[in-house]
Scaffold this motif. Structure first.
Motif, PDB file in Angstrom:
ATOM      1  N   ALA A  46       0.824  -1.307  -0.066  1.00  0.00           N
ATOM      2  CA  ALA A  46      -0.002  -0.140   0.099  1.00  0.00           C
ATOM      3  C   ALA A  46       0.897   1.125   0.159  1.00  0.00           C
ATOM      4  O   ALA A  46       1.796   1.296   0.960  1.00  0.00           O
ATOM      5  N   LYS A  47       0.776   1.972  -1.003  1.00  0.00           N
ATOM      6  CA  LYS A  47       1.546   3.402  -0.925  1.00  0.00           C
ATOM      7  C   LYS A  47       1.108   4.371  -0.038  1.00  0.00           C
ATOM      8  O   LYS A  47      -0.166   4.368   0.293  1.00  0.00           O
ATOM      9  N   ALA A  48       2.074   4.814   0.611  1.00  0.00           N
ATOM     10  CA  ALA A  48       1.721   6.010   1.542  1.00  0.00           C
ATOM     11  C   ALA A  48       1.312   6.999   0.820  1.00  0.00           C
ATOM     12  O   ALA A  48       1.927   7.527   0.052  1.00  0.00           O
ATOM     13  N   GLU A  49       0.135   7.739   1.347  1.00  0.00           N
ATOM     14  CA  GLU A  49      -0.167   9.078   0.618  1.00  0.00           C
ATOM     15  C   GLU A  49       0.725  10.206   1.272  1.00  0.00           C
ATOM     16  O   GLU A  49       0.721  10.441   2.435  1.00  0.00           O
ATOM     17  N   ASP A  50       1.209  10.712   0.412  1.00  0.00           N
ATOM     18  CA  ASP A  50       2.225  11.972   0.625  1.00  0.00           C
ATOM     19  C   ASP A  50       1.751  13.121   0.091  1.00  0.00           C
ATOM     20  O   ASP A  50       2.783  14.182   0.324  1.00  0.00           O
ATOM     21  N   GLY A  51       0.892  13.393  -0.652  1.00  0.00           N
ATOM     22  CA  GLY A  51       0.420  14.441  -1.089  1.00  0.00           C
ATOM     23  C   GLY A  51       1.201  15.046  -2.500  1.00  0.00           C
ATOM     24  O   GLY A  51       0.755  15.968  -3.068  1.00  0.00           O
ATOM     25  N   GLN A  52       2.063  14.325  -2.848  1.00  0.00           N
ATOM     26  CA  GLN A  52       2.779  14.616  -3.984  1.00  0.00           C
ATOM     27  C   GLN A  52       2.230  14.647  -5.496  1.00  0.00           C
ATOM     28  O   GLN A  52       2.385  15.214  -6.268  1.00  0.00           O
ATOM     29  N   ASP A  53       1.154  13.660  -5.441  1.00  0.00           N
ATOM     30  CA  ASP A  53       0.478  13.241  -6.577  1.00  0.00           C
ATOM     31  C   ASP A  53      -0.607  14.505  -6.774  1.00  0.00           C
ATOM     32  O   ASP A  53      -0.981  14.710  -7.839  1.00  0.00           O
ATOM     33  N   ALA A  54      -0.663  15.384  -5.748  1.00  0.00           N
ATOM     34  CA  ALA A  54      -1.838  16.158  -5.900  1.00  0.00           C
ATOM     35  C   ALA A  54      -1.215  17.551  -6.679  1.00  0.00           C
ATOM     36  O   ALA A  54      -1.869  18.089  -7.237  1.00  0.00           O
ATOM     37  N   ASP A  55       0.097  17.616  -6.650  1.00  0.00           N
ATOM     38  CA  ASP A  55       0.794  18.616  -7.398  1.00  0.00           C
ATOM     39  C   ASP A  55       1.026  18.201  -8.833  1.00  0.00           C
ATOM     40  O   ASP A  55       1.475  19.068  -9.930  1.00  0.00           O
ATOM     41  N   ARG A  56       0.799  16.862  -9.161  1.00  0.00           N
ATOM     42  CA  ARG A  56       1.159  16.549 -10.520  1.00  0.00           C
ATOM     43  C   ARG A  56      -0.005  16.130 -11.478  1.00  0.00           C
ATOM     44  O   ARG A  56      -1.188  15.814 -11.015  1.00  0.00           O
ATOM     45  N   GLU A  57       0.233  16.495 -12.720  1.00  0.00           N
ATOM     46  CA  GLU A  57      -0.787  16.281 -13.694  1.00  0.00           C
ATOM     47  C   GLU A  57      -0.267  15.174 -14.737  1.00  0.00           C
ATOM     48  O   GLU A  57       0.401  15.400 -15.153  1.00  0.00           O
TER      49      GLU A  57
END
Length: 155
Positions: free
Chosen positions: A76-87
């Protein structure tokens, strides 16, 4: 695949119920689960290795648990919030959570695991206890009183 009825064998055997349950479950698909892909290989007479492709997962994202003849590997990938900045224009590297179970035979133990180049290697070894291994039984004479019968040849 046809279903095999093991109920006649339950009436005449003792202690094989776990084996019959495993055989019965082999005929049932794993809900179409194909992720992550894996290999199972024999690396020695009593040694095995499971290799799973877990690209994108770090060591902290993976858990390996061996309990009661079942090996469970989960990620399970830990949610680190980096994906929110990426498109993402295309997202082909799967990072979804997974859980994969493997049935282990008696006396098969996990000896180690390591993550290398996106591949999780789990080493297993079958160690049969000394009490279960075949042993040679020496034949001894009975108190040394054994008699030998001699036959006289007639001339």
């Amino acid at each position: 695949m046809r279903h095999v009825d093991f109920s006649p064998l339950y009436r005449s055997t003792v202690g094989f119920d776990r084996l019959f349950t495993m055989l019965d479950s082999l005929g049932q698909p794993e809900n179409g689960q194909t992720y992550p892909p894996y290999n199972i290989e024999r690396t020695g007479e009593n040694a095995y290795r499971i290799t799973m492709a877990v690209a994108g997962f770090a060591e902290d994202d993976l858990t390996i648990e061996a309990k009661a003849n079942v090996l469970k590997v989960a990620g399970a990938k830990a949610e680190d919030g980096q994906d929110a900045d990426r498109e993402y224009l295309h997202r082909g590297i799967a990072s979804r959570a997974f859980e994969r179970r493997f049935q282990l035979a008696d006396y098969v133990e996990v000896t180690g695991a390591h993550l290398e180049n996106g591949l999780l290697h789990i080493d297993l070894e079958r160690e049969i206890p000394e009490s279960m291994k075949p042993r040679k039984i020496e034949i001894s004479r009975v108190n040394g009183n054994g008699r030998q019968i001699e036959a006289k040849a007639q001339t």
